[in-house]
Design a protein around this motif. Structure first.
Motif, PDB file in Angstrom:
ATOM      1  N   LEU A 186       0.941  -1.229  -0.091  1.00  0.00           N
ATOM      2  CA  LEU A 186      -0.076  -0.073   0.064  1.00  0.00           C
ATOM      3  C   LEU A 186       1.061   1.339  -0.107  1.00  0.00           C
ATOM      4  O   LEU A 186       0.623   2.224  -0.757  1.00  0.00           O
ATOM      5  CB  LEU A 186      -0.976   0.049   1.209  1.00  0.00           C
ATOM      6  CG  LEU A 186      -2.037   0.968   1.235  1.00  0.00           C
ATOM      7  CD1 LEU A 186      -3.066   0.696   1.895  1.00  0.00           C
ATOM      8  CD2 LEU A 186      -1.403   2.331   2.034  1.00  0.00           C
ATOM      9  N   LEU A 187       1.649   1.154   0.814  1.00  0.00           N
ATOM     10  CA  LEU A 187       2.628   2.403   1.061  1.00  0.00           C
ATOM     11  C   LEU A 187       3.533   2.495  -0.375  1.00  0.00           C
ATOM     12  O   LEU A 187       3.646   3.635  -0.964  1.00  0.00           O
ATOM     13  CB  LEU A 187       3.743   2.212   2.035  1.00  0.00           C
ATOM     14  CG  LEU A 187       3.408   2.222   3.267  1.00  0.00           C
ATOM     15  CD1 LEU A 187       4.398   2.161   4.317  1.00  0.00           C
ATOM     16  CD2 LEU A 187       2.505   3.296   3.513  1.00  0.00           C
ATOM     17  N   ARG A 188       4.029   1.352  -0.985  1.00  0.00           N
ATOM     18  CA  ARG A 188       4.745   1.801  -2.375  1.00  0.00           C
ATOM     19  C   ARG A 188       3.568   2.269  -3.338  1.00  0.00           C
ATOM     20  O   ARG A 188       4.313   2.811  -4.295  1.00  0.00           O
ATOM     21  CB  ARG A 188       5.327   0.157  -2.593  1.00  0.00           C
ATOM     22  CG  ARG A 188       6.140   0.266  -3.758  1.00  0.00           C
ATOM     23  CD  ARG A 188       6.221  -1.106  -4.477  1.00  0.00           C
ATOM     24  NE  ARG A 188       5.025  -1.618  -4.915  1.00  0.00           N
ATOM     25  CZ  ARG A 188       4.358  -1.544  -5.966  1.00  0.00           C
ATOM     26  NH1 ARG A 188       4.952  -0.599  -7.061  1.00  0.00           N
ATOM     27  NH2 ARG A 188       3.388  -2.219  -6.393  1.00  0.00           N
ATOM     28  N   ARG A 189       2.463   1.330  -3.521  1.00  0.00           N
ATOM     29  CA  ARG A 189       1.784   1.863  -4.598  1.00  0.00           C
ATOM     30  C   ARG A 189       1.152   3.046  -4.631  1.00  0.00           C
ATOM     31  O   ARG A 189       0.969   3.770  -5.543  1.00  0.00           O
ATOM     32  CB  ARG A 189       0.504   0.885  -4.516  1.00  0.00           C
ATOM     33  CG  ARG A 189      -0.520   0.842  -5.822  1.00  0.00           C
ATOM     34  CD  ARG A 189      -1.559  -0.077  -5.708  1.00  0.00           C
ATOM     35  NE  ARG A 189      -2.535   0.043  -4.735  1.00  0.00           N
ATOM     36  CZ  ARG A 189      -2.571  -0.845  -3.487  1.00  0.00           C
ATOM     37  NH1 ARG A 189      -1.596  -1.844  -3.342  1.00  0.00           N
ATOM     38  NH2 ARG A 189      -3.533  -0.763  -2.647  1.00  0.00           N
ATOM     39  N   HIS A 190       1.136   3.675  -3.438  1.00  0.00           N
ATOM     40  CA  HIS A 190       0.460   4.989  -3.435  1.00  0.00           C
ATOM     41  C   HIS A 190       1.398   6.214  -3.148  1.00  0.00           C
ATOM     42  O   HIS A 190       0.967   7.285  -2.665  1.00  0.00           O
ATOM     43  CB  HIS A 190      -0.598   5.051  -2.238  1.00  0.00           C
ATOM     44  CG  HIS A 190      -1.813   4.356  -2.488  1.00  0.00           C
ATOM     45  ND1 HIS A 190      -2.951   4.746  -3.430  1.00  0.00           N
ATOM     46  CD2 HIS A 190      -2.341   3.228  -1.925  1.00  0.00           C
ATOM     47  CE1 HIS A 190      -3.970   3.971  -3.614  1.00  0.00           C
ATOM     48  NE2 HIS A 190      -3.318   3.004  -2.754  1.00  0.00           N
ATOM     49  N   ARG A 191       2.686   5.561  -3.164  1.00  0.00           N
ATOM     50  CA  ARG A 191       3.904   6.603  -3.066  1.00  0.00           C
ATOM     51  C   ARG A 191       3.796   7.422  -1.709  1.00  0.00           C
ATOM     52  O   ARG A 191       3.855   8.917  -1.811  1.00  0.00           O
ATOM     53  CB  ARG A 191       4.094   7.299  -4.191  1.00  0.00           C
ATOM     54  CG  ARG A 191       4.288   6.755  -5.316  1.00  0.00           C
ATOM     55  CD  ARG A 191       4.510   7.487  -6.759  1.00  0.00           C
ATOM     56  NE  ARG A 191       3.278   7.774  -7.236  1.00  0.00           N
ATOM     57  CZ  ARG A 191       2.589   9.120  -7.197  1.00  0.00           C
ATOM     58  NH1 ARG A 191       3.523   9.952  -7.153  1.00  0.00           N
ATOM     59  NH2 ARG A 191       1.635   9.148  -7.854  1.00  0.00           N
ATOM     60  N   ILE A 192       3.503   6.733  -0.707  1.00  0.00           N
ATOM     61  CA  ILE A 192       3.234   7.739   0.545  1.00  0.00           C
ATOM     62  C   ILE A 192       4.578   8.129   1.196  1.00  0.00           C
ATOM     63  O   ILE A 192       5.380   7.315   1.118  1.00  0.00           O
ATOM     64  CB  ILE A 192       2.638   6.648   1.532  1.00  0.00           C
ATOM     65  CG1 ILE A 192       1.360   6.437   1.096  1.00  0.00           C
ATOM     66  CG2 ILE A 192       2.383   7.348   3.009  1.00  0.00           C
ATOM     67  CD1 ILE A 192       0.287   7.285   0.936  1.00  0.00           C
ATOM     68  N   ASP A 193       4.522   9.231   1.605  1.00  0.00           N
ATOM     69  CA  ASP A 193       5.793   9.821   2.404  1.00  0.00           C
ATOM     70  C   ASP A 193       5.593  10.242   3.582  1.00  0.00           C
ATOM     71  O   ASP A 193       6.602  10.381   4.447  1.00  0.00           O
ATOM     72  CB  ASP A 193       6.115  11.094   1.503  1.00  0.00           C
ATOM     73  CG  ASP A 193       5.166  12.156   1.184  1.00  0.00           C
ATOM     74  OD1 ASP A 193       4.482  12.318   2.039  1.00  0.00           O
ATOM     75  OD2 ASP A 193       5.503  12.839   0.300  1.00  0.00           O
ATOM     76  N   VAL A 194       4.351   9.995   4.231  1.00  0.00           N
ATOM     77  CA  VAL A 194       4.287  10.298   5.587  1.00  0.00           C
ATOM     78  C   VAL A 194       2.899   9.696   6.044  1.00  0.00           C
ATOM     79  O   VAL A 194       1.935   9.546   5.464  1.00  0.00           O
ATOM     80  CB  VAL A 194       3.815  12.015   5.940  1.00  0.00           C
ATOM     81  CG1 VAL A 194       3.544  12.067   7.440  1.00  0.00           C
ATOM     82  CG2 VAL A 194       5.144  12.775   5.599  1.00  0.00           C
TER      83      VAL A 194
END
Length: 255
Positions: A186-194
């Motif tokens: 999920l963090l990778r797919r949505h390019r989450i930074d925080v």
């Protein structure tokens, strides 16, 4: 013997199960749910849904339904309910116990930033240069982030949130427990930074913290409201069940 559980959590449901099937079954257990989730997982025993009308309404309900013991097993961030429970229990002369799962502990490599409220969490985001934020604070607190027009938010909640809300967001309807592999993806797919989260504790939603640590992402952690002074607190349903069987109700032991 009548025990009222203020519920809605996994721990509350487990406590109701223990009281129904334990070596000393409690004759009557009522679990009260706030009604904020459309399809709650109901526990054994009696179930009521909805508020009481504040501390005074809860005290009246305790008297009217001859409640002997009260257990507040609500969400760690249900501060208003916990305060009302403490006031109502004192007014009605009913022993009160708070059942709270332990909070999360910071691990080596965590980049945590503490916040005392959702408003403080929102105020920290510009300083972190947040562009794509994973917001896991529940659907009821989005108003604090609504003024932020620059970041994009991925909002995960059990039910769809309402207004006000951030203008740039995507809603992910899901319910834990979540897996570490799933949170990494999920963090990778949505390019989450925080990542922004409340210190809810428990294992069901903890994998997001591990995934954030592995990715080197900052995490804003909103601190829990305090439990009213003088109220006993336990962290496990089994301990709460023992308290129920050992605490005299109205001066009467019930073993």
């Amino acid at each position: 013997m009548h025990v009222l559980i203020l519920g809605g959590t996994t721990e509350a449901r487990r406590l109701a199960e223990l009281l129904a099937a334990g070596p000393l079954p409690v004759p009557r257990v009522t679990t009260s749910l706030a009604g904020r989730v459309s399809a709650p997982r109901t526990p054994p025993g009696e179930v009521r849904v909805g508020g009481f009308g504040g501390a005074g309404g809860l005290a009246a309900w305790l008297r009217e339904h001859t409640v002997d013991l009260l257990v507040d097993a609500t969400h760690p961030f249900a501060g208003t309910i916990t305060g009302n429970a403490a006031h109502a229990a004192a007014t009605a002369g009913v022993p009160l116990l708070v059942l709270r799962r332990p909070g999360w502990r910071r691990a080596e490599g965590d980049l945590w930033h503490d916040a005392g409220s959702l408003a403080e969490a929102a105020a920290l985001l510009p300083a972190l240069a947040a562009r794509r934020v994973f917001l896991t604070t529940g659907r009821m607190g989005l108003a604090a982030f609504a003024p932020l027009t620059d970041p994009w938010f991925l909002v995960r909640s059990v039910d769809a949130p309402g207004e006000p809300a951030p203008p740039r967001m995507e809603v992910l309807l899901d319910r834990g427990p979540f897996t570490l592999a799933g949170e990494r993806e999920l963090l990778r797919r949505h390019r989450i930074d925080v990542l922004v989260t409340k210190d809810s504790g428990g294992a069901a939603t903890a994998p997001k913290l591990t995934a954030a640590r592995e990715a080197g992402l900052p995490v804003i952690v909103v601190r829990r409201p305090p439990v009213p002074g003088g109220v006993p607190v336990v962290t496990e349903p089994e301990a709460a069940a023992r308290w129920v069987t050992e605490t005299p109700a109205g001066g009467r032991p019930h073993r």
